[in-house]
Design an enzyme around this catalytic site. Structure first.
Site, PDB file in Angstrom:
ATOM      1  CE1 TYR A  49      42.847  44.041  64.507  1.00 33.92           C
ATOM      2  CE2 TYR A  49      40.761  44.951  65.250  1.00 33.92           C
ATOM      3  CZ  TYR A  49      41.494  44.238  64.324  1.00 33.92           C
ATOM      4  OH  TYR A  49      40.887  43.716  63.209  1.00 33.92           O
ATOM      5  CB  THR A  89      47.739  34.192  51.764  1.00 31.02           C
ATOM      6  OG1 THR A  89      46.398  34.683  51.569  1.00 31.02           O
ATOM      7  CG2 THR A  89      48.425  34.067  50.418  1.00 31.02           C
ATOM      8  CB  SER A  90      43.309  30.824  52.969  1.00 27.12           C
ATOM      9  OG  SER A  90      42.692  32.056  53.277  1.00 27.12           O
ATOM     10  CG  HIS A 131      44.596  43.433  54.994  1.00 27.44           C
ATOM     11  ND1 HIS A 131      44.419  42.074  54.996  1.00 27.44           N
ATOM     12  CD2 HIS A 131      44.085  43.876  53.810  1.00 27.44           C
ATOM     13  CE1 HIS A 131      43.820  41.701  53.860  1.00 27.44           C
ATOM     14  NE2 HIS A 131      43.612  42.771  53.130  1.00 27.44           N
ATOM     15  NE  ARG A 177      45.191  38.608  68.287  1.00 25.31           N
ATOM     16  CZ  ARG A 177      44.252  38.284  69.209  1.00 25.31           C
ATOM     17  NH1 ARG A 177      43.078  38.849  69.210  1.00 25.31           N
ATOM     18  NH2 ARG A 177      44.496  37.378  70.133  1.00 25.31           N
ATOM     19  CG  ASN A 183      50.746  38.524  57.670  1.00 23.57           C
ATOM     20  OD1 ASN A 183      49.639  38.096  57.358  1.00 23.57           O
ATOM     21  ND2 ASN A 183      51.837  37.798  57.590  1.00 23.57           N
ATOM     22  CB  VAL A 184      48.001  43.978  60.961  1.00 20.12           C
ATOM     23  CG1 VAL A 184      46.951  44.187  59.874  1.00 20.12           C
ATOM     24  CG2 VAL A 184      47.512  42.948  61.978  1.00 20.12           C
TER      25      VAL A 184
HETATM   26  P1  OAD Z   1      44.271  32.650  56.501  1.00 20.19           P
HETATM   27  O1  OAD Z   1      44.160  32.259  57.929  1.00 20.19           O
HETATM   28  O2  OAD Z   1      43.027  32.753  55.711  1.00 20.19           O
HETATM   29  O3  OAD Z   1      45.212  31.627  55.747  1.00 20.19           O
HETATM   30  C1  OAD Z   1      46.428  31.225  56.311  1.00 20.19           C
HETATM   31  C2  OAD Z   1      47.121  30.272  55.375  1.00 20.19           C
HETATM   32  O4  OAD Z   1      48.368  29.941  55.974  1.00 20.19           O
HETATM   33  C3  OAD Z   1      46.372  28.954  55.133  1.00 20.19           C
HETATM   34  O5  OAD Z   1      46.344  28.670  53.735  1.00 20.19           O
HETATM   35  C4  OAD Z   1      47.209  27.928  55.903  1.00 20.19           C
HETATM   36  O6  OAD Z   1      47.194  26.658  55.288  1.00 20.19           O
HETATM   37  C5  OAD Z   1      48.595  28.553  55.836  1.00 20.19           C
HETATM   38  N1  OAD Z   1      49.532  28.142  56.887  1.00 20.19           N
HETATM   39  C6  OAD Z   1      49.290  27.682  58.129  1.00 20.19           C
HETATM   40  N2  OAD Z   1      50.452  27.442  58.772  1.00 20.19           N
HETATM   41  C7  OAD Z   1      51.453  27.758  57.914  1.00 20.19           C
HETATM   42  C8  OAD Z   1      52.878  27.729  57.975  1.00 20.19           C
HETATM   43  N3  OAD Z   1      53.532  27.324  59.067  1.00 20.19           N
HETATM   44  N4  OAD Z   1      53.566  28.140  56.886  1.00 20.19           N
HETATM   45  C9  OAD Z   1      52.937  28.566  55.762  1.00 20.19           C
HETATM   46  N5  OAD Z   1      51.599  28.590  55.654  1.00 20.19           N
HETATM   47  C10 OAD Z   1      50.870  28.200  56.708  1.00 20.19           C
HETATM   48  O7  OAD Z   1      45.125  34.027  56.458  1.00 20.19           O
HETATM   49  P2  OAD Z   1      45.242  35.110  55.298  1.00 20.19           P
HETATM   50  O8  OAD Z   1      45.126  34.489  53.953  1.00 20.19           O
HETATM   51  O9  OAD Z   1      46.433  35.929  55.609  1.00 20.19           O
HETATM   52  O10 OAD Z   1      42.227  40.422  57.324  1.00 20.19           O
HETATM   53  O11 OAD Z   1      43.947  35.973  55.576  1.00 20.19           O
HETATM   54  C11 OAD Z   1      43.721  37.140  54.845  1.00 20.19           C
HETATM   55  C12 OAD Z   1      43.018  38.172  55.678  1.00 20.19           C
HETATM   56  O12 OAD Z   1      41.867  37.599  56.305  1.00 20.19           O
HETATM   57  C13 OAD Z   1      43.823  38.711  56.844  1.00 20.19           C
HETATM   58  O13 OAD Z   1      44.696  39.737  56.459  1.00 20.19           O
HETATM   59  C14 OAD Z   1      42.782  39.179  57.797  1.00 20.19           C
HETATM   60  C15 OAD Z   1      41.817  38.038  57.684  1.00 20.19           C
HETATM   61  O14 OAD Z   1      40.497  38.304  57.991  1.00 20.19           O
HETATM   62  C16 OAD Z   1      41.607  41.236  58.185  1.00 20.19           C
HETATM   63  O15 OAD Z   1      41.432  40.984  59.356  1.00 20.19           O
HETATM   64  C17 OAD Z   1      41.129  42.526  57.582  1.00 20.19           C
END
Ligand code: OAD
Length: 229
Positions: free
Chosen positions: A56, A174-175, A107, A59, A90-91
């Protein structure tokens, strides 16, 4: 007359990708480089806290070196005409630095540390490292103010209520893999307008979701035009 529709943006790592922050699950993402359970779980903290502090600290240092992008800025600009709340996984602090004023950090926040005993004893650390041996006012080791896997998400109820009041819900970068955050979409009103911005396909269950398959910056320009139409 001023339009006071409520916009809620549920954001994830993808909104900060164009600022230079690596996402988690894309190819080359964070969880290909690190074992998520080693660096982002409460068990990992108990096993090897120094490793987690280092992870961290890196980061946090990187966050000080990047800037918000147009997607963050457009969300902030929407506050001129709408009641906008950001619910972010997002953090990072790029929504704040982009100008948004109402942000729920589901988070946690990188620029804060907290007592490892008392989740409410929180201090600002800016972009500085948290060192092993550095103590909170209660004498416990300081830890990142991050919600890790295996921990409860204290702001989830507030986030669910916020989403349930939205006239317009934006889902950006977000995925939708991580619960309970991903489940928030299910709280949207039946007649809410829902837009999903992501350059890749995202599995979602809503039928009334307008999918904009673009990066956050260009996708937000399109959504802004649609909202003002
Ligand atoms: P992910 O990495 O799972 O998903 C990121 C998403 O962003 C994917 O669907 C990509 O296709 C999309 N993406 C990539 N580039 C992009 C761009 N330029 N514009 C828009 N979208 C784009 O991230 P999160 O869904 O945020 O938690 O993950 C959720 C949580 O999992 C996080 O908060 C974190 C992680 O583990 C913890 O660490 C507790």
């Amino acid at each position: 007359m001023k339009n006071i529709k409520k916009i809620v943006a549920l954001t994830g790592a993808g909104i900060s990708a164009e600022s230079g922050i690596t996402t988690f699950r894309d190819s080359g993402g964070m969880w290909e480089q690190y074992d998520v359970m080693e660096v982002a779980s409460i068990d990992g903290w108990h096993k090897n806290p120094q490793l987690m502090l280092r992870f961290y600290n890196e980061r946090r240092k990187q966050l000080g070196e990047v800037e918000p992008n147009d997607a963050h800025r457009i969300l902030a600009e929407l506050e001129k005409d709408f009641d906008v709340t950001i619910v972010t996984q997002n953090v990072d602090n790029l929504h704040e630095r982009g100008g948004s004023t109402k942000i729920i950090h589901l988070h946690g926040e990188l620029t804060k540390a907290r007592s490892s005993k008392d989740a409410n004893m929180i201090i600002d650390v800016g972009y500085n490292p948290i060192e092993w041996g550095e103590k909170a006012p209660d004498g416990s080791q300081l830890r990142p103010h991050i919600v890790w896997f295996g921990e409860a998400v204290p702001l989830i109820a507030k986030a669910a209520e916020t989403v349930s009041n939205a006239d317009i819900l934006l889902i950006i970068g977000t995925s939708l893999n991580v619960y309970p955050a991903a489940g928030l979409v299910g709280y949207a009103k039946r007649n809410a307008s829902i837009f999903l911005i992501d350059p890749n396909e995202v599995a979602h269950t809503g039928s009334n979701i307008t999918v904009i398959r673009e990066k956050a910056t260009t996708g937000m320009v399109k959504v802004k035009n649609l909202i003002y139409d």
